[in-house]
Design an enzyme around this catalytic site. Structure first.
Site, PDB file in Angstrom:
ATOM      1  N   CYS A 356       0.852  -1.195   0.000  1.00  0.00           N
ATOM      2  CA  CYS A 356       0.000   0.000   0.000  1.00  0.00           C
ATOM      3  C   CYS A 356       0.879   1.233   0.000  1.00  0.00           C
ATOM      4  CB  CYS A 356      -0.895   0.008   1.220  1.00  0.00           C
ATOM      5  SG  CYS A 356      -2.388  -0.857   0.888  1.00  0.00           S
ATOM      6  N   GLU A 357       1.438   1.543  -1.156  1.00  0.00           N
ATOM      7  CA  GLU A 357       2.464   2.567  -1.241  1.00  0.00           C
ATOM      8  C   GLU A 357       2.666   2.846  -2.729  1.00  0.00           C
ATOM      9  OE1 GLU A 357       4.415   3.018   1.850  1.00  0.00           O
ATOM     10  OE2 GLU A 357       5.524   4.612   0.886  1.00  0.00           O
TER      11      GLU A 357
END
Ligand code: LLP
Length: 427
Positions: A356-357
């Site tokens: 999640c980046e």
């Protein structure tokens, strides 16, 4: 060693489809054969060009695991460790303590105790506080620790700023030009439980040119000569660190590793002759070059997201968790769809991970064969600073490391499980 058969990538004679099927993806695969052949190049160079008066050390921060310590031991290497954890792993693997060189810019007292108790070959002292702490600890154990000093020779090795450590503005070691290096040796010579044996420098990483290494050897020997004439101490060991470049992409052109060694040894001999200085025992500390090119990472493509006039994201089942080097350094890598090697690489894509980046990318704008969900994607030269820098961000289990040799594959590090992920949580 990599080869192609019917458009499918093979490593040490095994198809990557078979490896992916047997062990799942993502997974790291390392060729034992390749690692051993690089070790032989380094080791052979000492015998051929320096009468065996030295030893290569494997810088195990590049990839630390029991099996690699066993392999490099068999190849006649010593090792460089930089933490209690690496030291522990080496000892667990049965690596002889006397061939372990302990580095680090802020070793803890527990780590120094551990190093003194197990009798590591050298402690490479970084600073004065450490010097006195070590002297005390060695004294308590009734021992004299043989030491070397981490010195900043002030050489610009033309590499990426993040990994350049030889210049004066560096947290590592003591500088030559402001007299720090001289002072610490003088101070050490008055202590009872340390013995000054060597000096060490490391000028950077992923260096292709041999000139900075030759220059480092010259600068360090000039300093050793100054120490001899002013303090009457003869340095018998010169450690020139690691940093020899590898081929991540086609434009990278490292020399053969024995060629770097040949040039450095020739320089050492010339300077010693000129100064009438006794030839020192030489150490070098390659990490990346020993393991990087032996390794590949296999992923499965999950989705191919074509954003018209913007870019195409190819998402794989790993990412910055197993290879943070693009996110950290914009490090270049080559990749292929591992079962379509014969096909044209006519798609320009960005390989994305699943963390999640947004910065979780393996490579941007890279040419690839037409990627489809379910394809196996290979990233090359991931044997160094990938597994060793992997994280559990998003509670993603680390992939396994598979080692191949002569048509056979074996697991040398198991895939982490969800149980491993919570093993330190208090339930
Ligand atoms: N010796 C010392 C004292 C070092 O500091 C290093 C690397 C080496 C040897 C090994 O250098 P090599 O031959 O592997 O280039 N995480 C970064 C690399 C950091 C290297 C730090 N020191 C990366 O992924 O590129």
């Amino acid at each position: 060693m990599l080869s192609e058969n019917n458009g499918v990538l093979h490593i040490d004679g095994i198809s990557v489809e078979k490896i992916a099927e047997d062990y799942g993806t993502p997974c790291y695969v390392m060729s034992e054969d390749h690692i051993r052949s690089v070790c032989k190049l380094y080791k052979g160079a000492f015998d051929k060009f320096y009468e065996g008066k030295g030893m290569p050390l494997y810088a195990s921060k590049a990839f630390s695991a029991c099996e690699i310590y066993r392999i490099v031991n068999e190849e006649g290497f010593g090792v460089d460790v930089v933490s209690g954890g690496e030291l522990y792993t080496a000892l667990k693997a049965g690596f002889p303590a006397s061939k372990i060189y302990f580095h680090g810019n802020n070793k803890t007292s527990d780590e120094l105790k551990m190093a003194v108790e197990c009798g590591v070959g050298r402690i490479v002292v970084d600073n004065k506080e450490e010097l006195h702490m070590l002297n005390k600890i060695a004294g308590k154990h009734g021992k004299v620790a043989e030491i070397s000093f981490r010195i900043k020779p002030g050489i610009d090795a033309h590499t990426h700023d993040f990994i350049k450590t030889g210049q004066i503005d560096s947290k590592f070691g003591v500088a030559l030009e402001n007299g720090e290096a001289f002072d610490i040796i003088q101070e050490a010579s008055a202590l009872n439980n340390v013995k000054v044996v060597g000096i060490h420098c490391h000028i950077g990483s992923q260096i292709f040119d041999s000139d900075p290494f030759e220059l480092a050897a010259e600068v360090m020997l000039n300093f050793a000569n100054e120490v001899r004439s002013k303090l009457g101490i003869t340095i018998t060991e010169l450690n020139l660190g690691g940093g020899f470049g590898i081929k991540y992409i086609a434009e990278h052109n490292p020399k053969a590793y024995d060629e770097y060694m040949r040039l450095v040894f020739a320089k050492v001999k010339a300077v010693c002759e000129e100064k009438d200085f006794p030839l020192p025992f030489i150490l070098v500390e390659p990490g990346r070059s020993v393991v990087a090119e032996s390794g590949i990472t296999l992923y499965t493509v999950g989705s191919v997201k074509e954003i018209k006039d913007v870019r195409t994201y190819v998402s794989v089942d790993g990412g910055m968790n197993d290879n943070p080097r693009y996110a950290l350094y914009k490090a270049p890598y080559s990749a292929d769809i591992a079962t379509k090697l014969g096909q044209p690489k006519d798609k320009i894509v960005t390989i994305a991970g699943r963390a999640c980046e947004s910065g979780d990318l393996i490579q941007e704008d890279i040419a690839l064969q037409d990627p489809k969900a379910g394809d196996i994607l290979v990233v090359y030269a991931t044997g160094a600073y990938n597994y060793s820098m992997a994280s559990n961000y998003n509670r993603v289990p680390r992939p396994p490391v598979i080692m191949t040799n002569n048509g056979k594959a074996r697991v040398i590090i198991k895939r982490e499980t969800y149980e491993d992920i919570i093993k330190n949580d208090v339930l």
